[in-house]
Write a protein that holds these residues in place. Structure first.
Motif, PDB file in Angstrom:
ATOM      1  N   ILE A 143     -22.215  66.823  39.425  1.00 26.97           N
ATOM      2  CA  ILE A 143     -21.708  67.971  38.677  1.00 26.97           C
ATOM      3  C   ILE A 143     -22.191  67.855  37.233  1.00 26.97           C
ATOM      4  CG2 ILE A 143     -19.616  69.137  37.863  1.00 26.97           C
ATOM      5  CD1 ILE A 143     -18.209  67.999  40.368  1.00 26.97           C
ATOM      6  N   PRO A 144     -22.787  68.904  36.675  1.00 25.19           N
ATOM      7  CA  PRO A 144     -23.225  68.840  35.273  1.00 25.19           C
ATOM      8  C   PRO A 144     -22.094  68.371  34.359  1.00 25.19           C
ATOM      9  CG  PRO A 144     -24.045  70.835  36.306  1.00 25.19           C
ATOM     10  CD  PRO A 144     -23.114  70.196  37.298  1.00 25.19           C
ATOM     11  N   LYS A 145     -22.457  67.614  33.355  1.00 22.44           N
ATOM     12  CA  LYS A 145     -21.470  67.010  32.455  1.00 22.44           C
ATOM     13  C   LYS A 145     -20.485  68.040  31.906  1.00 22.44           C
ATOM     14  CE  LYS A 145     -19.733  63.959  29.534  1.00 22.44           C
ATOM     15  NZ  LYS A 145     -18.847  62.862  29.965  1.00 22.44           N
ATOM     16  N   LYS A 146     -20.987  69.210  31.550  1.00 20.48           N
ATOM     17  CA  LYS A 146     -20.143  70.233  30.919  1.00 20.48           C
ATOM     18  C   LYS A 146     -19.099  70.800  31.871  1.00 20.48           C
ATOM     19  CE  LYS A 146     -23.266  74.149  31.859  1.00 20.48           C
ATOM     20  NZ  LYS A 146     -24.175  73.407  32.765  1.00 20.48           N
ATOM     21  N   ASP A 147     -19.313  70.622  33.190  1.00 19.31           N
ATOM     22  CA  ASP A 147     -18.415  71.213  34.186  1.00 19.31           C
ATOM     23  C   ASP A 147     -17.476  70.197  34.832  1.00 19.31           C
ATOM     24  OD1 ASP A 147     -19.682  73.678  33.793  1.00 19.31           O
ATOM     25  OD2 ASP A 147     -21.214  73.224  35.303  1.00 19.31           O
ATOM     26  N   LEU A 181     -32.752  71.668  46.925  1.00  9.71           N
ATOM     27  CA  LEU A 181     -31.812  70.807  46.211  1.00  9.71           C
ATOM     28  C   LEU A 181     -32.263  70.644  44.763  1.00  9.71           C
ATOM     29  CD1 LEU A 181     -31.160  68.001  48.861  1.00  9.71           C
ATOM     30  CD2 LEU A 181     -29.746  69.995  48.334  1.00  9.71           C
ATOM     31  N   PRO A 182     -31.344  70.769  43.817  1.00  6.09           N
ATOM     32  CA  PRO A 182     -31.716  70.631  42.402  1.00  6.09           C
ATOM     33  C   PRO A 182     -32.071  69.188  42.053  1.00  6.09           C
ATOM     34  CG  PRO A 182     -29.343  70.849  42.624  1.00  6.09           C
ATOM     35  CD  PRO A 182     -29.920  71.084  43.986  1.00  6.09           C
ATOM     36  N   TYR A 183     -32.909  69.038  41.058  1.00  3.44           N
ATOM     37  CA  TYR A 183     -33.274  67.718  40.541  1.00  3.44           C
ATOM     38  C   TYR A 183     -32.477  67.504  39.257  1.00  3.44           C
ATOM     39  CZ  TYR A 183     -36.300  63.695  39.604  1.00  3.44           C
ATOM     40  OH  TYR A 183     -36.783  62.424  39.394  1.00  3.44           O
ATOM     41  N   TYR A 184     -31.679  66.454  39.225  1.00  2.44           N
ATOM     42  CA  TYR A 184     -30.753  66.234  38.114  1.00  2.44           C
ATOM     43  C   TYR A 184     -31.470  65.607  36.923  1.00  2.44           C
ATOM     44  CZ  TYR A 184     -26.344  65.032  35.809  1.00  2.44           C
ATOM     45  OH  TYR A 184     -25.297  64.936  34.928  1.00  2.44           O
ATOM     46  N   ASP A 185     -31.339  66.246  35.765  1.00  4.43           N
ATOM     47  CA  ASP A 185     -31.928  65.755  34.522  1.00  4.43           C
ATOM     48  C   ASP A 185     -30.931  64.809  33.861  1.00  4.43           C
ATOM     49  OD1 ASP A 185     -32.595  65.477  31.742  1.00  4.43           O
ATOM     50  OD2 ASP A 185     -33.885  67.239  31.904  1.00  4.43           O
ATOM     51  N   ARG A 186     -31.250  63.514  33.834  1.00  7.20           N
ATOM     52  CA  ARG A 186     -30.292  62.519  33.363  1.00  7.20           C
ATOM     53  C   ARG A 186     -30.150  62.502  31.842  1.00  7.20           C
ATOM     54  NH1 ARG A 186     -31.567  57.410  34.386  1.00  7.20           N
ATOM     55  NH2 ARG A 186     -33.746  57.810  34.862  1.00  7.20           N
ATOM     56  N   ILE A 187     -31.097  63.088  31.123  1.00 11.55           N
ATOM     57  CA  ILE A 187     -30.948  63.171  29.671  1.00 11.55           C
ATOM     58  C   ILE A 187     -30.022  64.329  29.300  1.00 11.55           C
ATOM     59  CG2 ILE A 187     -32.140  63.719  27.518  1.00 11.55           C
ATOM     60  CD1 ILE A 187     -34.424  61.996  28.374  1.00 11.55           C
ATOM     61  N   ASN A 188     -30.292  65.506  29.848  1.00 13.52           N
ATOM     62  CA  ASN A 188     -29.438  66.667  29.579  1.00 13.52           C
ATOM     63  C   ASN A 188     -28.136  66.621  30.367  1.00 13.52           C
ATOM     64  OD1 ASN A 188     -31.301  67.771  27.821  1.00 13.52           O
ATOM     65  ND2 ASN A 188     -32.297  68.997  29.411  1.00 13.52           N
ATOM     66  N   ARG A 189     -28.104  65.767  31.404  1.00 11.23           N
ATOM     67  CA  ARG A 189     -26.953  65.659  32.302  1.00 11.23           C
ATOM     68  C   ARG A 189     -26.615  67.030  32.882  1.00 11.23           C
ATOM     69  NH1 ARG A 189     -22.804  61.339  29.680  1.00 11.23           N
ATOM     70  NH2 ARG A 189     -22.377  60.926  31.871  1.00 11.23           N
ATOM     71  N   ASP A 190     -27.682  67.670  33.355  1.00 13.06           N
ATOM     72  CA  ASP A 190     -27.583  68.997  33.954  1.00 13.06           C
ATOM     73  C   ASP A 190     -28.750  69.137  34.928  1.00 13.06           C
ATOM     74  OD1 ASP A 190     -26.818  71.576  34.524  1.00 13.06           O
ATOM     75  OD2 ASP A 190     -26.761  72.233  32.426  1.00 13.06           O
ATOM     76  N   TYR A 191     -28.772  70.223  35.695  1.00 11.72           N
ATOM     77  CA  TYR A 191     -29.853  70.426  36.645  1.00 11.72           C
ATOM     78  C   TYR A 191     -31.132  70.846  35.927  1.00 11.72           C
ATOM     79  CZ  TYR A 191     -26.061  70.352  40.043  1.00 11.72           C
ATOM     80  OH  TYR A 191     -24.972  69.986  40.790  1.00 11.72           O
ATOM     81  N   TRP A 245     -32.489  55.016  26.642  1.00  8.48           N
ATOM     82  CA  TRP A 245     -33.526  56.027  26.866  1.00  8.48           C
ATOM     83  C   TRP A 245     -32.944  57.435  26.734  1.00  8.48           C
ATOM     84  CZ3 TRP A 245     -34.010  59.102  31.558  1.00  8.48           C
ATOM     85  CH2 TRP A 245     -35.166  59.890  31.589  1.00  8.48           C
ATOM     86  N   ARG A 246     -31.667  57.566  27.076  1.00 11.33           N
ATOM     87  CA  ARG A 246     -30.992  58.863  26.945  1.00 11.33           C
ATOM     88  C   ARG A 246     -30.439  59.085  25.533  1.00 11.33           C
ATOM     89  NH1 ARG A 246     -27.094  59.558  32.238  1.00 11.33           N
ATOM     90  NH2 ARG A 246     -27.984  57.889  33.519  1.00 11.33           N
ATOM     91  N   ASN A 247     -30.818  58.210  24.608  1.00  9.09           N
ATOM     92  CA  ASN A 247     -30.395  58.312  23.202  1.00  9.09           C
ATOM     93  C   ASN A 247     -28.897  58.086  23.013  1.00  9.09           C
ATOM     94  OD1 ASN A 247     -33.051  58.980  22.262  1.00  9.09           O
ATOM     95  ND2 ASN A 247     -32.733  61.065  23.019  1.00  9.09           N
ATOM     96  N   THR A 248     -28.328  57.203  23.833  1.00  7.43           N
ATOM     97  CA  THR A 248     -26.919  56.845  23.707  1.00  7.43           C
ATOM     98  C   THR A 248     -26.777  55.645  22.776  1.00  7.43           C
ATOM     99  OG1 THR A 248     -26.488  57.614  25.966  1.00  7.43           O
ATOM    100  CG2 THR A 248     -24.845  56.153  24.975  1.00  7.43           C
ATOM    101  N   GLN A 249     -25.868  55.738  21.823  1.00  2.13           N
ATOM    102  CA  GLN A 249     -25.624  54.626  20.914  1.00  2.13           C
ATOM    103  C   GLN A 249     -24.994  53.451  21.661  1.00  2.13           C
ATOM    104  OE1 GLN A 249     -26.604  54.593  17.649  1.00  2.13           O
ATOM    105  NE2 GLN A 249     -27.529  56.588  18.127  1.00  2.13           N
TER     106      GLN A 249
END
Length: 279
Positions: A143-147, A181-191, A245-249
């Motif tokens: 599920i996308p992060k925002k949802d 099937l969608p490909y999940y973008d792990r940086i945007n945390r969305d499809y 890599w996802r720019n997480t502190q």
């Protein structure tokens, strides 16, 4: 840019190299950072690795999933030379246990090596099986992060839709099933903008990998369950590299890791009891 057979994903340069240098493309590897690289390799039956440098596959020009993903070129080369041959031999040692199964589920904690094992098994089964073998990631149902709502690991996946997909395939008759099937973008945390199309025939094998793979409704399925383990200190290191890599502190990563200790690890460790084999 000109439209030329020499430009990827066209295969002109590969064919030229094959002829001039007597290269066996079936035993060759393509390492790249774009979907053009991966599609070119796929068109030629070459094994391929996407590396998380440069474009890192986020050009989204083509709907294609890589065989393997590694952080950088050195990791990819180490895999080809050292680790891949070792794991390929190990996989072939238990091939008889899985070659007649319709479903192969591979579960385990995040960054434990599930997708790597899924591809190794796909290669081994494809070499022995007349039917197609599909590697399907449960990340397509993240599920996308925002949802997302608060909760545990099961609130991060659309478990209902995963189980509906499994049920649909298990009840398949003589007709092919086509699914995007969608490909999940792990940086945007969305499809990502493009979906990957699978055409599943009634006798095809499905390798389904993901964190909750052994937590699904798999009653009465012709299946084999794997659980992948990895030393926790090394798994945490993999996670940290991934989130950097996802720019997480670093401080944010530590908070996230501590959350996973309570909302993911206990539930997934419990699913280990359903495994037919622990890797």
């Amino acid at each position: 840019k000109i439209n030329c057979e020499c430009r990827k994903p066209n295969t002109g340069l590969f064919i030229k190299a094959k002829k001039e240098m007597d290269i066996d493309l079936n035993e060759s590897w393509m390492i790249g950072d774009s979907t053009s690289d991966i599609l070119a390799a796929n068109n030629l039956g070459m094994k391929n690795i996407l590396i998380n440098t440069g474009l890192a596959g986020r050009d989204y020009k083509y709907a294609i999933a890589p065989d393997y993903v590694f952080f950088d070129l050195k990791s990819a080369i180490d895999w080809i030379i050292t680790d891949h041959p070792i794991l390929k031999i190990k996989a072939e040692s238990f091939l008889q246990k899985i070659e007649n199964k319709r479903f192969i589920f591979i579960g385990g904690l995040a960054r434990s090596g599930k997708s790597t094992w899924a591809q190794i098994l796909k290669e081994s089964l494809s070499a022995k099986n007349n039917n197609d073998v599909h590697k399907i990631s449960l990340d397509s149902w993240l599920i996308p992060k925002k949802d997302r709502t608060e909760g545990n690991i099961f609130n991060r996946f659309n478990m209902k839709n995963i189980n509906n997909f499994i049920k649909r395939v298990s009840n398949q008759n003589k007709k092919d099933i086509t699914i995007d099937l969608p490909y999940y973008d792990r940086i945007n945390r969305d499809y990502s903008p493009k979906s990957i199309r699978y055409t599943i025939k009634p006798k095809d094998t499905l390798i389904i990998e993901g964190v909750p793979a052994l937590c699904l409704d798999d009653k009465d399925l012709n299946k084999f369950n794997f659980f992948v383990e990895y030393p926790e200190n090394l798994r945490k290191e993999r996670m940290m590299i991934d989130y950097q890599w996802r720019n997480t502190q670093k401080s944010d990563f530590e908070n996230l890791y501590n959350e996973r200790l309570s909302d993911e690890i206990p539930f997934i460790h419990k699913s280990k009891s359903k495994a037919d084999l622990v890797l």
